[in-house]
Write a protein that holds these residues in place. Structure first.
Motif, PDB file in Angstrom:
ATOM      1  N   GLU A 141      38.880  36.935  25.843  1.00 35.34           N
ATOM      2  CA  GLU A 141      38.581  36.738  27.254  1.00 35.34           C
ATOM      3  C   GLU A 141      37.746  37.909  27.797  1.00 35.34           C
ATOM      4  OE1 GLU A 141      38.491  34.583  30.689  1.00 35.34           O
ATOM      5  OE2 GLU A 141      39.426  33.963  28.797  1.00 35.34           O
ATOM      6  N   GLU A 142      38.063  39.133  27.384  1.00 31.63           N
ATOM      7  CA  GLU A 142      37.284  40.304  27.809  1.00 31.63           C
ATOM      8  C   GLU A 142      35.859  40.231  27.288  1.00 31.63           C
ATOM      9  OE1 GLU A 142      39.021  44.096  26.998  1.00 31.63           O
ATOM     10  OE2 GLU A 142      40.984  43.479  27.757  1.00 31.63           O
ATOM     11  N   ILE A 143      35.691  39.838  26.044  1.00 31.51           N
ATOM     12  CA  ILE A 143      34.343  39.709  25.463  1.00 31.51           C
ATOM     13  C   ILE A 143      33.550  38.652  26.217  1.00 31.51           C
ATOM     14  CG2 ILE A 143      33.094  38.983  23.396  1.00 31.51           C
ATOM     15  CD1 ILE A 143      35.366  40.269  21.745  1.00 31.51           C
ATOM     16  N   ARG A 144      34.205  37.551  26.561  1.00 32.51           N
ATOM     17  CA  ARG A 144      33.531  36.484  27.299  1.00 32.51           C
ATOM     18  C   ARG A 144      33.112  36.974  28.686  1.00 32.51           C
ATOM     19  NH1 ARG A 144      37.199  32.021  27.215  1.00 32.51           N
ATOM     20  NH2 ARG A 144      36.348  31.543  25.179  1.00 32.51           N
TER      21      ARG A 144
ATOM     22  N   ALA B 173      30.106  39.190  28.383  1.00 27.30           N
ATOM     23  CA  ALA B 173      28.901  38.389  28.117  1.00 27.30           C
ATOM     24  C   ALA B 173      28.382  37.763  29.408  1.00 27.30           C
ATOM     25  CB  ALA B 173      29.200  37.309  27.081  1.00 27.30           C
ATOM     26  N   TYR B 174      29.279  37.229  30.244  1.00 27.54           N
ATOM     27  CA  TYR B 174      28.858  36.654  31.518  1.00 27.54           C
ATOM     28  C   TYR B 174      28.228  37.715  32.417  1.00 27.54           C
ATOM     29  CZ  TYR B 174      31.109  32.118  30.744  1.00 27.54           C
ATOM     30  OH  TYR B 174      31.442  30.887  30.272  1.00 27.54           O
ATOM     31  N   GLU B 175      28.804  38.897  32.438  1.00 27.82           N
ATOM     32  CA  GLU B 175      28.281  39.975  33.279  1.00 27.82           C
ATOM     33  C   GLU B 175      26.902  40.426  32.801  1.00 27.82           C
ATOM     34  OE1 GLU B 175      28.116  42.560  36.406  1.00 27.82           O
ATOM     35  OE2 GLU B 175      29.545  40.936  36.033  1.00 27.82           O
TER      36      GLU B 175
ATOM     37  N   LYS C 159      19.602  38.018  34.246  1.00 27.93           N
ATOM     38  CA  LYS C 159      18.961  37.053  35.132  1.00 27.93           C
ATOM     39  C   LYS C 159      18.432  37.723  36.394  1.00 27.93           C
ATOM     40  CE  LYS C 159      21.187  32.749  33.792  1.00 27.93           C
ATOM     41  NZ  LYS C 159      22.011  31.626  34.239  1.00 27.93           N
ATOM     42  N   GLU C 160      19.179  38.668  36.947  1.00 29.38           N
ATOM     43  CA  GLU C 160      18.723  39.386  38.139  1.00 29.38           C
ATOM     44  C   GLU C 160      17.460  40.181  37.848  1.00 29.38           C
ATOM     45  OE1 GLU C 160      21.926  41.787  39.518  1.00 29.38           O
ATOM     46  OE2 GLU C 160      23.051  40.073  40.331  1.00 29.38           O
TER      47      GLU C 160
END
Length: 120
Positions: free
Chosen positions: A8-11, A14-16, A22-23
């Motif tokens: 969950e932390e790795i995911r 990755a999202y962050e 993208k920014e």
């Protein structure tokens, strides 16, 4: 259970990192956009995007001239076709300023005289 928390932390990381990427990409793209300003009554040419598929060597990709009737915020422009009388809205990035050609009355005419050769 510990492995699920690590996953969950790795995911989340990755999202962050994807959000940050993208920014940065959006800011780079926005920095290189040319802002065009149009005024009402101005003549413009419109880029015809359908000609990309059936591109002919001598076909013009620009249609027009059209007359600007209204300018909206965020680059949207309403134009009207003088020949058909139809009005529609387009993105300002698809428009280009139309420069009318000079008529013969406005152009300066210079008559050239053949030079006279002098034998020495």
């Amino acid at each position: 259970m510990l492995q699920l928390h690590e996953l969950e932390e790795i995911r989340n990381e990755a999202y962050e990192s994807l959000r940050i990427y993208k920014e940065k990409t959006k800011s780079f793209h926005d920095k290189h956009i040319l802002r065009k300003s149009f005024v009402e009554g101005q003549k413009v040419l419109m880029y015809h995007s359908c000609l990309k598929l059936f591109l002919g060597k001598l076909k013009s990709r620009l249609l027009g001239p059209f007359i600007v009737t209204k300018v909206f915020p965020h680059g949207v422009v309403e134009v009207v076709s003088p020949s058909a009388g139809k009005s529609f809205t387009v993105n300002g990035q698809r428009l280009k300023q139309y420069y009318e050609s000079m008529e013969e009355e406005q152009a300066d005419v210079i008559h050239l005289i053949d030079p006279v050769y002098v034998d020495e």
